[in-house]
Design a protein around this motif. Structure first.
Motif, PDB file in Angstrom:
ATOM      1  N   UNK A  49       0.807  -1.324  -0.185  1.00 60.09           N
ATOM      2  CA  UNK A  49       0.024  -0.012   0.072  1.00 60.09           C
ATOM      3  C   UNK A  49       0.854   1.337   0.009  1.00 60.09           C
ATOM      4  N   UNK A  50       2.077   1.234   0.272  1.00 59.28           N
ATOM      5  CA  UNK A  50       2.891   2.251   0.409  1.00 59.28           C
ATOM      6  C   UNK A  50       3.841   2.487  -0.936  1.00 59.28           C
ATOM      7  N   UNK A  51       3.529   1.296  -1.695  1.00 56.03           N
ATOM      8  CA  UNK A  51       4.517   1.137  -2.923  1.00 56.03           C
ATOM      9  C   UNK A  51       3.801   1.904  -4.043  1.00 56.03           C
ATOM     10  N   UNK A  52       4.690   1.987  -5.210  1.00 50.57           N
ATOM     11  CA  UNK A  52       4.012   2.546  -6.185  1.00 50.57           C
ATOM     12  C   UNK A  52       3.112   2.044  -7.373  1.00 50.57           C
ATOM     13  N   UNK A  53       2.957   0.813  -6.850  1.00 52.64           N
ATOM     14  CA  UNK A  53       2.133   0.071  -8.049  1.00 52.64           C
ATOM     15  C   UNK A  53       1.015  -0.709  -7.419  1.00 52.64           C
ATOM     16  N   UNK A  87      -8.636  10.762   9.974  1.00 49.20           N
ATOM     17  CA  UNK A  87      -9.184  10.568   8.516  1.00 49.20           C
ATOM     18  C   UNK A  87      -8.302  11.292   7.590  1.00 49.20           C
ATOM     19  N   UNK A  88      -7.839  12.508   7.912  1.00 45.83           N
ATOM     20  CA  UNK A  88      -7.135  13.448   7.149  1.00 45.83           C
ATOM     21  C   UNK A  88      -6.074  12.761   6.591  1.00 45.83           C
ATOM     22  N   UNK A  89      -5.086  12.350   7.566  1.00 44.97           N
ATOM     23  CA  UNK A  89      -3.971  11.902   7.228  1.00 44.97           C
ATOM     24  C   UNK A  89      -4.070  10.585   6.150  1.00 44.97           C
ATOM     25  N   UNK A  90      -5.254   9.850   6.624  1.00 45.12           N
ATOM     26  CA  UNK A  90      -5.452   8.545   5.601  1.00 45.12           C
ATOM     27  C   UNK A  90      -5.662   9.116   4.217  1.00 45.12           C
ATOM     28  N   UNK A  91      -6.596  10.124   4.116  1.00 41.95           N
ATOM     29  CA  UNK A  91      -6.896  10.560   2.657  1.00 41.95           C
ATOM     30  C   UNK A  91      -5.735  11.055   2.132  1.00 41.95           C
ATOM     31  N   UNK A  92      -5.042  11.659   2.722  1.00 42.91           N
ATOM     32  CA  UNK A  92      -3.684  12.345   2.236  1.00 42.91           C
ATOM     33  C   UNK A  92      -2.724  11.418   1.804  1.00 42.91           C
ATOM     34  N   UNK A  93      -2.686  10.277   2.313  1.00 43.02           N
ATOM     35  CA  UNK A  93      -2.080   9.041   2.404  1.00 43.02           C
ATOM     36  C   UNK A  93      -2.524   8.552   0.739  1.00 43.02           C
ATOM     37  N   UNK A  94      -3.870   8.315   0.725  1.00 45.18           N
ATOM     38  CA  UNK A  94      -4.339   7.639  -0.450  1.00 45.18           C
ATOM     39  C   UNK A  94      -3.996   8.385  -1.680  1.00 45.18           C
ATOM     40  N   UNK A  95      -4.115   9.719  -1.328  1.00 43.33           N
ATOM     41  CA  UNK A  95      -3.912  10.675  -2.421  1.00 43.33           C
ATOM     42  C   UNK A  95      -2.301  10.674  -3.019  1.00 43.33           C
ATOM     43  N   UNK A  96      -1.549  10.493  -2.056  1.00 42.09           N
ATOM     44  CA  UNK A  96      -0.035  10.162  -2.300  1.00 42.09           C
ATOM     45  C   UNK A  96       0.310   9.088  -3.252  1.00 42.09           C
ATOM     46  N   UNK A  97      -0.432   7.949  -2.712  1.00 41.44           N
ATOM     47  CA  UNK A  97      -0.158   6.780  -3.293  1.00 41.44           C
ATOM     48  C   UNK A  97      -0.799   6.942  -4.797  1.00 41.44           C
ATOM     49  N   UNK A  98      -1.804   7.439  -4.945  1.00 38.55           N
ATOM     50  CA  UNK A  98      -2.449   7.323  -6.207  1.00 38.55           C
ATOM     51  C   UNK A  98      -1.571   8.321  -7.164  1.00 38.55           C
ATOM     52  N   UNK A  99      -1.016   9.531  -6.602  1.00 36.09           N
ATOM     53  CA  UNK A  99      -0.195  10.099  -7.442  1.00 36.09           C
ATOM     54  C   UNK A  99       1.115   9.369  -7.861  1.00 36.09           C
ATOM     55  N   UNK A 100       1.734   8.625  -6.738  1.00 39.57           N
ATOM     56  CA  UNK A 100       2.999   8.164  -6.902  1.00 39.57           C
ATOM     57  C   UNK A 100       2.701   6.938  -8.183  1.00 39.57           C
ATOM     58  N   UNK A 101       1.519   6.297  -8.163  1.00 38.64           N
ATOM     59  CA  UNK A 101       1.119   5.214  -8.868  1.00 38.64           C
ATOM     60  C   UNK A 101       1.297   5.753 -10.347  1.00 38.64           C
TER      61      UNK A 101
END
Lengths: 213, 184
Positions: A49-53, A87-101
Motif C-alpha cells: 500500500x506504500x509502494x508505487x504499484x 481521517x485526514x492523514x488517511x486521505x492524504x496518504x491515499x492521494x499520495x499513493x495514487x499520485x505515485x502510482x
C-alpha cells in the motif's frame, strides 16, 4: 476395498542418533522465517500500500494468494487501519499513493520506450591493415549481462573478448577479429544470452584507422 | 545510507576477507546481535569465505555467495541487511513507529522521537532500555515484518523524555537501493 495407501508404512526413520539420553539435545540452528515478497514491487505484501504499484500488487496478490489478499484488503482490515490514523492523514496518504502510482507508470513507460529506441552499435575497428577488432556497444540496455555475453562470444569465435570501458566511460564488449556479421546474425537468431533485441536496432559501423597524424 | 547507491559507481572493489578478520567479525556479530552461533553458522557457514565489498563513504558490505548479509559504516556496529532481518527477525531489538511515519520511512527519512513514543509506536520498556548507538530493527504499526534497520541516536529512555528530533537514524529501509540489490 482398502486402497493401496495404508499398506506398508515406510520404515520409521532411525531414531535420530541420540548420543546420550541425558545430554541436552545439540543446539539446532533456528530455521529462517520465510517471507513472501510481492512479485510486482518486491515488498512484503503488507507494505504494497506504500509502494508505487498498488493496483498491480493487489491484482497479483488476489491471483496468487487469495487468503492473504483477504487478510490485507478486506473491509475489516481497511477499517482497523483507518482507526489508527486520523481521517485526514488517511486521505492524504491515499492521494499520495495514487499520485505515485501515476508517476511510476509514466516512468515505466518512458523506460520501455527508451529501451526500444536504444541502439546497438557493432563497430568494426581497423587495427592493422588486415586486422580488425569488433566492438559491440549498447547491449546492457536490453538487460544483457555483458560479462556473460563476452564469454559467449569468446567461446563461439575462439578469440579473445572482453568487457572494457570506452572513452565515454560506458561499457562495451570488444572481440578480437572481424566478427561483426556473425554477431549480427547471432543477435537476429537470439543465440544464448542475446535475447529480446529487435534486429532493427542493430547498426553496423566501420571505423578505419586514422591516417598517421 | 543506501538511498542512492549504484553498484557500478559506488563500489570500489571486492576482496575476500582474511580468516583471522572473519573470526573477529564473527565474534563481534555474535556479541552485537541476539543470534545463536548455530544460526549464524547456517546463514554464514565457516567454510564459505566472506567477501568484503568496499563502497564509497566507508561503507563495507559483506557478502556470502554474492548475497549481501552484513554491512557496516566505518567502524560502527554491524547491521544485518533487511532481507536477513526478515528471515531472522529476533536478532535485533525492536522499535516500532506509528502508521503516520511509515510513509516517511519508506522515503528514507530518519525516525523522529514522537513517532516512536506515540500510541502506535513501541520502545523497549525501561528495564530493557537501549543505549544510544545500538542497531535496531524498525517495525511499523500493524505490520508483521520489519521495515528498516537503524541505529539509535538517543537512549530509549532519553527519547521518551526529550520526545523531539531524531530518535533512530535509518540505515537501510524497504525499497532502497540495497534492498533492490539481489546479488553483488
Amino acid at each position: 476395498m482398502a486402497p493401496k495407501k495404508g499398506q506398508a508404512p515406510p520404515p520409521a526413520a532411525p531414531a535420530a542418533a541420540a548420543p546420550d539420553a541425558d545430554a541436552p539435545p545439540p543446539p539446532e540452528p533456528v530455521p529462517p522465517v520465510s517471507v513472501l515478497y510481492c512479485a510486482v514491487c518486491s515488498y512484503p505484501p503488507e507494505y504494497c500500500e506504500f509502494g508505487a504499484h498498488l493496483t498491480k500488487c493487489k491484482e497479483w496478490l488476489k491471483e496468487e494468494h487469495p487468503d492473504l489478499f483477504d487478510k490485507y484488503y478486506s473491509d475489516e482490515a481497511l477499517q482497523t487501519k483507518v482507526g489508527t490514523l486520523s481521517l485526514e492523514a488517511q486521505t492524504k496518504l491515499e492521494k499520495d499513493v495514487a499520485k505515485k502510482e501515476i508517476k511510476a507508470e509514466a516512468k515505466a513507460d518512458a523506460a520501455l520506450k527508451k529501451k526500444m529506441a536504444s541502439q546497438i552499435i557493432i563497430k568494426r575497428i581497423e587495427r592493422n591493415k588486415r586486422k580488425h577488432i569488433t566492438s559491440v556497444f549498447g547491449l546492457e540496455a536490453f538487460g544483457i549481462d555483458l560479462k556473460k555475453a563476452s564469454k559467449q562470444f569468446s567461446s563461439k569465435f575462439a578469440t579473445g573478448s572482453s568487457v572494457t570501458k570506452n572513452p565515454q566511460g560506458l561499457e562495451e564488449i570488444v572481440v578480437s577479429g572481424d566478427v561483426s556479421d556473425e554477431i549480427l546474425e547471432m543477435i537476429e537468431n537470439e543465440v544464448g544470452v542475446l535475447k529480446g533485441i529487435p534486429a532493427d536496432n542493430v547498426e553496423l559501423v566501420e571505423e578505419k584507422k586514422k591516417k598517421a597524424e | 545510507m543506501f538511498k542512492k547507491f549504484q553498484p557500478s559507481t559506488d563500489i570500489a572493489g571486492h576482496t575476500p576477507v582474511k580468516s583471522s578478520i572473519q573470526r573477529s567479525i564473527r565474534a563481534s556479530v555474535l556479541s552485537q546481535w541476539k543470534i545463536e552461533p548455530e544460526t549464524l553458522e547456517a546463514i554464514w557457514p565457516k567454510k564459505e569465505g566472506l567477501i568484503h565489498v568496499k563502497c564509497r563513504e566507508h561503507i563495507s558490505i559483506y557478502t556470502v555467495h554474492g548475497e549481501p548479509l552484513i554491512f557496516q559504516h566505518f567502524d560502527g556496529p554491524f547491521y544485518p541487511t533487511l532481507k536477513l532481518l526478515h528471515k531472522y527477525p529476533y536478532i535485533l531489538p525492536k522499535v516500532q513507529v506509528d502508521r503516520g511515519a511509515i510513509r516517511f520511512l519508506l522515503a528514507g527519512a530518519h525516525m523522529m522521537c514522537p513517532g516512536l513514543t506515540s500510541a502506535g509506536g513501541y520502545l523497549p520498556p525501561a528495564d530493557a532500555a537501549l543505549p544510544a548507538g545500538s542497531p535496531v530493527a524498525i517495525h511499523a504499526e500493524g505490520k508483521e515484518h520489519a521495515v528498516g534497520v537503524g541505529i539509535t541516536k538517543l537512549g530509549t529512555e532519553e527519547m521518551r523524555k526529550v520526545n523531539k528530533g531524531v530518535g533512530v537514524e535509518t540505515a537501510t529501509y524497504l525499497g532502497d537501493d540495497l534492498w533492490a540489490l539481489q546479488t553483488l
